[in-house]
Design a protein around this motif. Structure first.
Motif, PDB file in Angstrom:
ATOM      1  N   ALA A 586       0.840  -1.198   0.000  1.00 14.15           N
ATOM      2  CA  ALA A 586       0.000   0.000   0.000  1.00 14.15           C
ATOM      3  C   ALA A 586       0.876   1.249   0.000  1.00 14.15           C
ATOM      4  N   GLN A 587       1.992   1.208   0.706  1.00  8.59           N
ATOM      5  CA  GLN A 587       2.900   2.353   0.715  1.00  8.59           C
ATOM      6  C   GLN A 587       3.578   2.543  -0.644  1.00  8.59           C
ATOM      7  N   ARG A 588       3.818   1.446  -1.348  1.00 12.34           N
ATOM      8  CA  ARG A 588       4.341   1.584  -2.712  1.00 12.34           C
ATOM      9  C   ARG A 588       3.327   2.290  -3.602  1.00 12.34           C
ATOM     10  N   SER A 589       2.043   1.978  -3.426  1.00 16.89           N
ATOM     11  CA  SER A 589       0.993   2.633  -4.194  1.00 16.89           C
ATOM     12  C   SER A 589       0.943   4.122  -3.865  1.00 16.89           C
ATOM     13  N   ARG A 590       1.061   4.452  -2.589  1.00 19.22           N
ATOM     14  CA  ARG A 590       1.074   5.863  -2.185  1.00 19.22           C
ATOM     15  C   ARG A 590       2.251   6.589  -2.817  1.00 19.22           C
ATOM     16  N   ARG A 591       3.402   5.936  -2.867  1.00 22.73           N
ATOM     17  CA  ARG A 591       4.592   6.565  -3.460  1.00 22.73           C
ATOM     18  C   ARG A 591       4.416   6.776  -4.960  1.00 22.73           C
ATOM     19  N   ARG A 592       3.736   5.845  -5.636  1.00 16.66           N
ATOM     20  CA  ARG A 592       3.465   6.036  -7.061  1.00 16.66           C
ATOM     21  C   ARG A 592       2.682   7.325  -7.287  1.00 16.66           C
ATOM     22  N   LEU A 593       1.705   7.577  -6.424  1.00 13.98           N
ATOM     23  CA  LEU A 593       0.941   8.820  -6.514  1.00 13.98           C
ATOM     24  C   LEU A 593       1.852  10.026  -6.324  1.00 13.98           C
ATOM     25  N   ALA A 594       2.743   9.948  -5.352  1.00 13.24           N
ATOM     26  CA  ALA A 594       3.650  11.064  -5.079  1.00 13.24           C
ATOM     27  C   ALA A 594       4.532  11.370  -6.281  1.00 13.24           C
ATOM     28  N   LEU A 595       5.055  10.337  -6.917  1.00  7.28           N
ATOM     29  CA  LEU A 595       5.933  10.538  -8.073  1.00  7.28           C
ATOM     30  C   LEU A 595       5.177  11.141  -9.246  1.00  7.28           C
ATOM     31  N   ALA A 596       3.952  10.666  -9.476  1.00  8.39           N
ATOM     32  CA  ALA A 596       3.153  11.228 -10.568  1.00  8.39           C
ATOM     33  C   ALA A 596       2.802  12.676 -10.276  1.00  8.39           C
ATOM     34  N   ALA A 597       2.480  12.995  -9.016  1.00 10.59           N
ATOM     35  CA  ALA A 597       2.174  14.376  -8.655  1.00 10.59           C
ATOM     36  C   ALA A 597       3.394  15.267  -8.831  1.00 10.59           C
ATOM     37  N   GLY A 598       4.565  14.743  -8.509  1.00  9.55           N
ATOM     38  CA  GLY A 598       5.793  15.533  -8.644  1.00  9.55           C
ATOM     39  C   GLY A 598       6.183  15.817 -10.078  1.00  9.55           C
ATOM     40  N   ALA A 599       5.564  15.117 -11.049  1.00  7.63           N
ATOM     41  CA  ALA A 599       5.893  15.344 -12.457  1.00  7.63           C
ATOM     42  C   ALA A 599       5.227  16.588 -13.014  1.00  7.63           C
ATOM     43  N   ALA A 600       4.242  17.137 -12.305  1.00  6.62           N
ATOM     44  CA  ALA A 600       3.547  18.340 -12.782  1.00  6.62           C
ATOM     45  C   ALA A 600       4.382  19.574 -12.444  1.00  6.62           C
ATOM     46  N   ARG A 601       4.619  20.408 -13.445  1.00  8.20           N
ATOM     47  CA  ARG A 601       5.403  21.622 -13.212  1.00  8.20           C
ATOM     48  C   ARG A 601       4.537  22.791 -12.768  1.00  8.20           C
ATOM     49  N   THR A 602       3.299  22.873 -13.254  1.00 12.07           N
ATOM     50  CA  THR A 602       2.468  24.047 -12.974  1.00 12.07           C
ATOM     51  C   THR A 602       1.144  23.690 -12.319  1.00 12.07           C
ATOM     52  N   ARG A 603       0.426  22.695 -12.853  1.00 11.87           N
ATOM     53  CA  ARG A 603      -0.893  22.348 -12.320  1.00 11.87           C
ATOM     54  C   ARG A 603      -1.020  20.855 -12.111  1.00 11.87           C
ATOM     55  N   LEU A 604      -1.707  20.505 -11.018  1.00  6.99           N
ATOM     56  CA  LEU A 604      -2.007  19.113 -10.710  1.00  6.99           C
ATOM     57  C   LEU A 604      -3.502  18.977 -10.483  1.00  6.99           C
ATOM     58  N   TYR A 605      -4.116  17.982 -11.158  1.00 10.05           N
ATOM     59  CA  TYR A 605      -5.536  17.690 -10.996  1.00 10.05           C
ATOM     60  C   TYR A 605      -5.681  16.295 -10.401  1.00 10.05           C
ATOM     61  N   CYS A 606      -6.413  16.190  -9.300  1.00  7.22           N
ATOM     62  CA  CYS A 606      -6.698  14.909  -8.667  1.00  7.22           C
ATOM     63  C   CYS A 606      -8.141  14.532  -8.993  1.00  7.22           C
ATOM     64  N   CYS A 607      -8.335  13.444  -9.731  1.00  9.00           N
ATOM     65  CA  CYS A 607      -9.656  13.118 -10.283  1.00  9.00           C
ATOM     66  C   CYS A 607     -10.170  11.802  -9.697  1.00  9.00           C
ATOM     67  N   SER A 608     -11.443  11.796  -9.333  1.00 13.54           N
ATOM     68  CA  SER A 608     -12.059  10.587  -8.790  1.00 13.54           C
ATOM     69  C   SER A 608     -13.493  10.496  -9.293  1.00 13.54           C
ATOM     70  N   TYR A 609     -14.126   9.366  -9.036  1.00  6.28           N
ATOM     71  CA  TYR A 609     -15.522   9.188  -9.438  1.00  6.28           C
ATOM     72  C   TYR A 609     -16.234   8.353  -8.393  1.00  6.28           C
ATOM     73  N   GLU A 610     -17.547   8.401  -8.421  1.00  5.29           N
ATOM     74  CA  GLU A 610     -18.350   7.653  -7.468  1.00  5.29           C
ATOM     75  C   GLU A 610     -18.285   6.166  -7.782  1.00  5.29           C
ATOM     76  N   ARG A 611     -18.306   5.390  -6.746  1.00  7.91           N
ATOM     77  CA  ARG A 611     -18.284   3.937  -6.917  1.00  7.91           C
ATOM     78  C   ARG A 611     -19.678   3.396  -6.686  1.00  7.91           C
ATOM     79  N   GLY A 612     -20.216   2.674  -7.664  1.00  8.22           N
ATOM     80  CA  GLY A 612     -21.557   2.138  -7.542  1.00  8.22           C
ATOM     81  C   GLY A 612     -21.661   1.104  -6.434  1.00  8.22           C
ATOM     82  N   SER A 613     -22.765   1.101  -5.721  1.00 15.07           N
ATOM     83  CA  SER A 613     -22.957   0.125  -4.640  1.00 15.07           C
ATOM     84  C   SER A 613     -24.291  -0.590  -4.797  1.00 15.07           C
ATOM     85  N   GLY A 614     -24.749  -0.723  -6.026  1.00 13.26           N
ATOM     86  CA  GLY A 614     -26.003  -1.423  -6.274  1.00 13.26           C
ATOM     87  C   GLY A 614     -27.107  -0.470  -6.633  1.00 13.26           C
TER      88      GLY A 614
END
Length: 722
Positions: A586-614
């Motif tokens: 799980a910490q490796r997954s968190r670090r992947r997010l950190a590295l991708a976020a660090g690649a943005a020079r000017t703007r970072l967008y964090c995008c999510s969506y609702e998860r269906g539950s029936g």
């Protein structure tokens, strides 16, 4: 276990993923070039991606200095040249050839196949998962004879891998994953004096991306730089690939091999830091913002957040925001990247962005399964194989339908006219008779055309291999089988990596690939808990309970709580770790997010969506890391409504229109389920506008039918009556 290699030199470490290694590498290279001359300095980067950017940064000299022409190579590339220096006749096995050869080895295995693997073989993706495991075992030089009491399944797979490499050696091939292990053996043994021939061209080595150097990579570096000045450059809290197979921080690894560790704190001009750098830092280390600005206030980390109802709406919202950024800020598509959790999400995301009018490119090899030219040639091969067997070539099936759609004049005579002296010549005749290259150039954008020409060349290379090898019959049946396997288990999902970043379109890639890239704008997609950290951290091949009892699996499967805390900064107390395996990955997954976020020079967008539950009920289960960042003082996520950006383009307008019936029903039900009062007046106004649209005489009948169907779907009439 082989003792760790010993290195003599220094290791300079940058503080984290928000640091730019290219700038630091340029300074270190300048010092080495001043001492040894630029021609005598070898720059080795662990991965091939990002080589062009690194070369450009190193080659840009200071004011008044002439430009430099640095020698920059990736470790796999340099190791390949080392092997060629020993034996120029060795051939590197291409991925398509590997699939065919290993399948033959498995079919001819004389060991009894374990029951579990026999049943698992029916699952989709089984061959791909096995391929990834064997590649990992090869890269780490894991052989069956070296293992103590391996699991039955691993014993069978490792025995297969050993036999596979025996066959390769007999045929004069070397697998790409075996390049570094083979080169290590050659240099350490100094076979035929190869070490002197390879090392005579440089006096100093600058090893970049040291945090990702694995044990065999470090052994290669030790053998290569034995008599040269060695300087290593790495980033703390930035290893994702190495930590998959071996734990520990880059500091600990560097000290273990004898390097002198020195911290680098790059100087940054005022205002040069990106507003989201504190978020990347927090994700990597768990550190909240503490630096104060000139007026004494806390330096705040800021990013934008897009929250949508569905994965499809998320991608549409991203497309609209990209269009707005191009208009308002003048950024080109090349300056924007869209990162998804895994490579398997790339084809679908690319398709949806292109449908919305956004040109895209990939970091890595585009999927053959998504290439219309490859599918056309596969259909042609399928029909020729049918003719070869004496069956009627033209039947009402997918292959015939595909060719008629692509080539209106297609008939049996054209198929027969393309017969040549070999499968390669027949393919070339089809390409010429149907003007395939001309169609690509006329009908596709230059970006799509470039990728389709690459796919065409890959098919022709496979045809060459079929004719030259005795592994496959040099006929249509052999070519069809090999093409089918290649398309199904395509290279980008296993190990192929491009050495240059894509140009001409928005880059769509897996999040970890952005570690080697830099863009003005980065969109991080699918930031939901099911993906970050998610449940599957290593493989779908074996249950997690099995993995935890497989110390010989080519990855970290048995970490202790102390291992987790020593490897990842956000976890500082072993007593807090109740599930070491889950916490580690799980910490490796968190670090992947950190590295991708660090690649943005000017703007970072964090995008999510609702998860269906029936039914129509939904929950917004954002990634725990995103929620943690939003709750941390000094870090701010500014919401950007998924539907708040102006819709641009006819395709986007039609798609938004078709979403309205069900979307309005969901809105009313959500209000009712929470005890609120839904304003039905807004719904009535919207539906009246749609009714007026349906009343227009010039409305496309297909669109009219689609709109009416959406209302019936929303009302529960899934199957329409007349």
């Amino acid at each position: 276990m082989t003792p760790p290699p010993r290195l003599s030199g220094s290791c300079k470490l940058l503080p984290g993923p928000e640091s730019d290694p290219a700038e630091a590498a340029a300074e270190l290279y300048a010092d080495l070039a001043a001492s040894h001359g630029s021609r005598n300095v070898l720059v080795l980067k662990r991965h091939p991606t990002g080589l062009e950017r690194l070369t450009e940064a190193i080659g840009t000299a200071g004011a008044g200095e002439p430009p430099r022409s640095p020698r920059v190579e990736s470790v796999p590339e340099h190791a390949s040249k080392t092997i060629e220096a020993f034996d120029p006749t060795l051939d590197r096995l291409e991925y398509e050839e590997r699939i065919e050869l290993i399948s033959l080895v498995i079919d001819g295995a004389d060991r009894e196949i374990p029951d579990y693997l026999e049943h698992a073989a029916a699952r989709e993706g089984f061959a791909r998962d096995v391929g990834q495991l064997l590649l990992g075992a090869t890269r780490q030089r894991l052989r069956l004879a070296d293992l103590e009491d391996p699991h039955d399944c691993l014993a069978f797979l490792y025995a297969t891998n050993d036999r596979f490499h025996e066959v390769l050696e007999e045929r004069g091939y070397v697998e790409r994953a075996d390049v570094i292990p083979r080169a290590v053996s050659l240099l350490e043994d100094d076979a035929d004096g190869v070490r002197g021939r390879v090392t005579s061209s440089f006096d100093a080595v600058l090893a970049v991306e040291f945090e990702e150097f694995r044990r065999l990579d470090r052994r290669y570096l030790a053998a290569l730089a034995d008599d040269a000045e060695l300087v290593c450059l790495g980033r703390r809290h930035a290893s994702v690939e190495r930590t998959r197979v071996e734990p520990g921080t880059v500091d600990a690894i560097a000290r273990e091999v004898g390097l002198e560790v020195e911290s680098l704190e790059p100087e940054r001009a005022a205002g040069s830091t990106a507003p989201h750098d504190p978020i990347a830092r927090f994700l990597a280390t768990g550190e909240a913002p503490s630096r104060e600005t000139a007026d004494g206030s806390l330096a705040e980390g800021r990013a934008r957040r897009i929250r949508a109802r569905s994965a499809r709406e998320q991608t549409r919202a991203v497309a609209r925001e990209i269009q707005a950024l191009r208009e308002r800020r003048g950024w080109t598509d090349d300056e924007i990247a869209v990162a998804v959790p895994g490579i398997e999400r790339v084809p679908e995301t690319r398709r949806r962005l292109r449908e919305a009018g956004i040109p895209t490119a990939t970091i890595g090899t585009p999927s053959l399964a998504e290439d219309p030219v490859v599918n056309e040639l596969y259909a042609f091969v399928t029909l020729q194989a049918r003719r070869e067997r004496g069956a009627p070539p033209l039947e009402d099936d997918d292959s015939t339908t595909r060719l008629r759609a692509r080539v209106p004049e297609f008939d049996r005579a054209l198929l027969e006219d393309c017969d040549g002296s070999s499968v390669r010549h027949s393919l070339e005749r089809w390409i010429q008779r149907t003007d395939l290259k001309g169609r690509i150039a006329r009908e596709e954008s230059w970006l799509d055309a470039r990728e389709q020409f690459e796919g065409l060349e890959r098919v022709l290379e496979i045809a060459d291999f079929v004719e030259e090898t005795d592994l496959v019959g040099p006929d249509w049946g052999g070519l069809r089988r090999m093409l089918r396997r290649t398309i199904r288990y395509d290279a980008p999902y296993v190990h192929a990596v491009e050495t240059s970043s894509p140009t001409g379109g928005v880059a769509v890639c897996a999040a970890e690939d952005l570690k080697y890239d830099s863009r003005e704008v980065v969109f991080l997609l699918d930031l939901i808990d099911d993906r970050y950290p998610g449940d599957q951290h290593l493989t779908r091949l074996f249950p997690r309970a099995w993995l935890e009892e497989m110390p010989n699996y080519p990855a970290v499967t048995d970490p202790t709580p102390e291992t987790v805390t020593e490897t990842f900064a956000p976890v500082d107390d072993p007593d807090d770790v109740t599930d070491p395996f889950g916490a580690y990955h799980a910490q490796r997954s968190r670090r992947r997010l950190a590295l991708a976020a660090g690649a943005a020079r000017t703007r970072l967008y964090c995008c999510s969506y609702e998860r269906g539950s029936g039914g129509l009920r939904r929950t917004h289960e954002e990634s725990r890391y995103l929620r943690l960042a939003a709750a941390t003082p000094g870090l701010t996520l500014n919401d950007l409504e998924a539907g708040g950006t102006r819709i641009r383009g006819e395709a986007a307008a039609i798609e938004a229109l078709l979403e309205q019936p069900r979307g309005e029903l969901e809105r009313v039900l959500r209000e009712a389920s929470t005890g609120g009062r839904a304003d039905l007046g807004e719904t009535e106004e919207l539906f009246e506008e749609i009714a007026l649209l349906l009343a227009e005489d010039d409305l496309d009948p297909v669109l009219e039918e689609a709109i009416r169907s959406q209302f019936e779907f929303a009302a529960g009439e899934v199957v329409r009556g007349e």
